[in-house]
Design a protein around this motif. Structure first.
Motif, PDB file in Angstrom:
ATOM      1  N   LEU A   1       0.845  -1.188   0.000  1.00 38.91           N
ATOM      2  CA  LEU A   1       0.000   0.000   0.000  1.00 38.91           C
ATOM      3  C   LEU A   1       0.880   1.237   0.000  1.00 38.91           C
ATOM      4  N   PHE A   2       0.560   2.185  -0.869  1.00 39.45           N
ATOM      5  CA  PHE A   2       1.266   3.462  -0.904  1.00 39.45           C
ATOM      6  C   PHE A   2       0.337   4.561  -0.393  1.00 39.45           C
ATOM      7  N   TYR A   3       0.901   5.483   0.376  1.00 45.08           N
ATOM      8  CA  TYR A   3       0.108   6.593   0.911  1.00 45.08           C
ATOM      9  C   TYR A   3       1.035   7.773   1.157  1.00 45.08           C
ATOM     10  N   GLU A   4       0.446   8.946   1.343  1.00 43.11           N
ATOM     11  CA  GLU A   4       1.217  10.149   1.638  1.00 43.11           C
ATOM     12  C   GLU A   4       0.926  10.598   3.066  1.00 43.11           C
ATOM     13  N   GLU A   5       1.990  10.947   3.773  1.00 44.82           N
ATOM     14  CA  GLU A   5       1.872  11.422   5.150  1.00 44.82           C
ATOM     15  C   GLU A   5       2.843  12.587   5.328  1.00 44.82           C
ATOM     16  N   ASN A   6       2.307  13.744   5.684  1.00 45.20           N
ATOM     17  CA  ASN A   6       3.122  14.945   5.860  1.00 45.20           C
ATOM     18  C   ASN A   6       3.908  15.280   4.600  1.00 45.20           C
ATOM     19  N   GLY A   7       3.285  15.083   3.440  1.00 45.85           N
ATOM     20  CA  GLY A   7       3.905  15.434   2.173  1.00 45.85           C
ATOM     21  C   GLY A   7       4.895  14.429   1.636  1.00 45.85           C
ATOM     22  N   LYS A   8       5.072  13.305   2.312  1.00 50.09           N
ATOM     23  CA  LYS A   8       6.033  12.301   1.884  1.00 50.09           C
ATOM     24  C   LYS A   8       5.315  11.003   1.518  1.00 50.09           C
ATOM     25  N   THR A   9       5.780  10.380   0.436  1.00 50.84           N
ATOM     26  CA  THR A   9       5.212   9.098   0.032  1.00 50.84           C
ATOM     27  C   THR A   9       5.763   7.984   0.910  1.00 50.84           C
ATOM     28  N   GLN A  10       4.872   7.213   1.474  1.00 44.53           N
ATOM     29  CA  GLN A  10       5.233   6.105   2.356  1.00 44.53           C
ATOM     30  C   GLN A  10       4.617   4.823   1.816  1.00 44.53           C
ATOM     31  N   SER A  11       5.049   3.705   2.363  1.00 45.14           N
ATOM     32  CA  SER A  11       4.448   2.436   1.957  1.00 45.14           C
ATOM     33  C   SER A  11       4.428   1.483   3.139  1.00 45.14           C
ATOM     34  N   VAL A  12       3.547   0.512   3.044  1.00 43.81           N
ATOM     35  CA  VAL A  12       3.496  -0.546   4.046  1.00 43.81           C
ATOM     36  C   VAL A  12       3.253  -1.856   3.307  1.00 43.81           C
ATOM     37  N   SER A  13       3.955  -2.906   3.720  1.00 43.49           N
ATOM     38  CA  SER A  13       3.833  -4.225   3.096  1.00 43.49           C
ATOM     39  C   SER A  13       2.896  -5.097   3.917  1.00 43.49           C
ATOM     40  N   ILE A  14       2.040  -5.800   3.235  1.00 45.56           N
ATOM     41  CA  ILE A  14       1.075  -6.701   3.885  1.00 45.56           C
ATOM     42  C   ILE A  14       1.478  -8.119   3.512  1.00 45.56           C
ATOM     43  N   PRO A  15       2.115  -8.866   4.416  1.00 48.67           N
ATOM     44  CA  PRO A  15       2.649 -10.181   4.047  1.00 48.67           C
ATOM     45  C   PRO A  15       1.570 -11.221   3.803  1.00 48.67           C
ATOM     46  N   ARG A  16       1.872 -12.106   2.907  1.00 50.38           N
ATOM     47  CA  ARG A  16       0.990 -13.234   2.636  1.00 50.38           C
ATOM     48  C   ARG A  16       1.274 -14.346   3.639  1.00 50.38           C
ATOM     49  N   THR A  17       0.240 -15.036   4.053  1.00 53.94           N
ATOM     50  CA  THR A  17       0.421 -16.117   5.029  1.00 53.94           C
ATOM     51  C   THR A  17       0.125 -17.468   4.385  1.00 53.94           C
TER      52      THR A  17
END
Length: 210
Positions: A194-210
Motif C-alpha cells: 500500500l502506498f500513501y502520503e503522510e506529511n507530504g512524503k510518500t510512504q508504503s506498508v507491506s502486507i505479508p501473505r500467510t
C-alpha cells in the motif's frame, strides 16, 4: 460497450510492468482449479494499519469479476497515527520484487489480467503464472482474449465495482476506509503493498501473505 469506473477508485494506480505480449509457457495441461490459497496477515507501521478482511476467488457467489484470473480482496485501512494520510495506490508483490498494480477499471476485470513477459519472466525462468490460465490465452496476447458478455451483466459488474471498490483519498486520524481491490491471481505472490502520503512524503506498508 466498455464501462469505466470513476478515476477516484483505487484503480488510479497504473498497471506497471505489464505489457500485453502474451502469456509464456502456458500449456493445455494448465490447472483448471486454484493451485494457491491467498491469505494475508494484518500489517502496521505506526501510521496505518492494513487488514484484508475477505478474500474471494472464482467459484464464490460473491466473486465480481467475469474473468476468473483475479483475486478479489476487501481491504480495511486505518489511520493509527496523529496526522491525516492520503491513500494513493497499491498492488501485489512477486518474489522477485516486482509490484503488479491492481485493476484500474471495471473493464479490466471482465478479461484476463494483462500479464506479459516482463511480469512473468526473470533470468530466463518463470516467476509467475495465472492460477486459472484460460485455454484461449495460450500463445496469444491477453488483450485479444476478451469474452463477450451481455450489457446487463457488464452493468451489474460495474455497478458493484462503483459501489464497493476501495477509493483513494484522505483518511483522518482514528478513522478507517474499506473497500474492494482486484489483483491478478498469479503464482509467486509474496504479499500486498500500500502506498500513501503522510506529511507530504510518500510512504508504503507491506502486507505479508500467510
Amino acid at each position: 460497450m466498455k464501462y469505466m469506473v470513476p478515476a477516484s477508485v483505487f484503480g488510479l494506480m497504473l498497471l506497471s510492468g505489464c505489457a500485453s505480449t502474451g502469456i509464456p509457457s502456458l500449456t493445455e495441461s494448465a490447472p483448471k482449479t486454484a493451485s494457491e490459497h491467498f491469505a494475508y496477515a494484518p500489517a502496521s507501521n505506526g501510521h496505518v494499519r492494513v487488514e484484508v478482511d475477505n478474500v474471494v476467488m472464482k467459484g464464490d457467489p460473491d466473486f465480481i469479476p467475469t474473468d476468473p484470473n483475479w483475486v478479489q480482496l476487501r481491504v480495511r485501512i486505518t489511520n493509527v497515527g496523529s496526522r491525516t494520510i492520503t491513500v494513493s495506490g497499491g498492488g501485489e508483490q512477486l518474489a522477485n520484487g516486482t509490484v503488479v498494480r491492481n485493476a484500474q477499471t471495471g473493464n479490466d476485470i471482465v478479461k484476463p489480467p494483462s500479464v506479459g513477459k516482463q511480469l512473468l519472466m526473470s533470468s530466463g525462468g518463470i516467476i509467475g503464472a495465472l492460477v486459472f490460465p484460460p485455454a484461449l490465452l495460450l500463445g496469444v496476447a491477453a488483450d485479444v482474449a476478451l469474452p463477450i458478455y451481455s450489457a446487463g451483466k457488464l452493468e451489474r459488474v460495474v455497478k458493484r465495482v462503483n459501489t464497493e471498490a476501495l477509493r483513494v483519498g484522505p483518511v483522518a486520524p482514528g478513522t478507517s476506509v474499506s473497500g474492494l481491490i482486484f489483483v491478478p491471481a498469479v503464482t509467486g505472490q509474496t504479499g500486498l503493498v500500500l502506498f500513501y502520503e503522510e506529511n507530504g512524503k510518500t510512504q508504503s506498508v507491506s502486507i505479508p501473505r500467510t
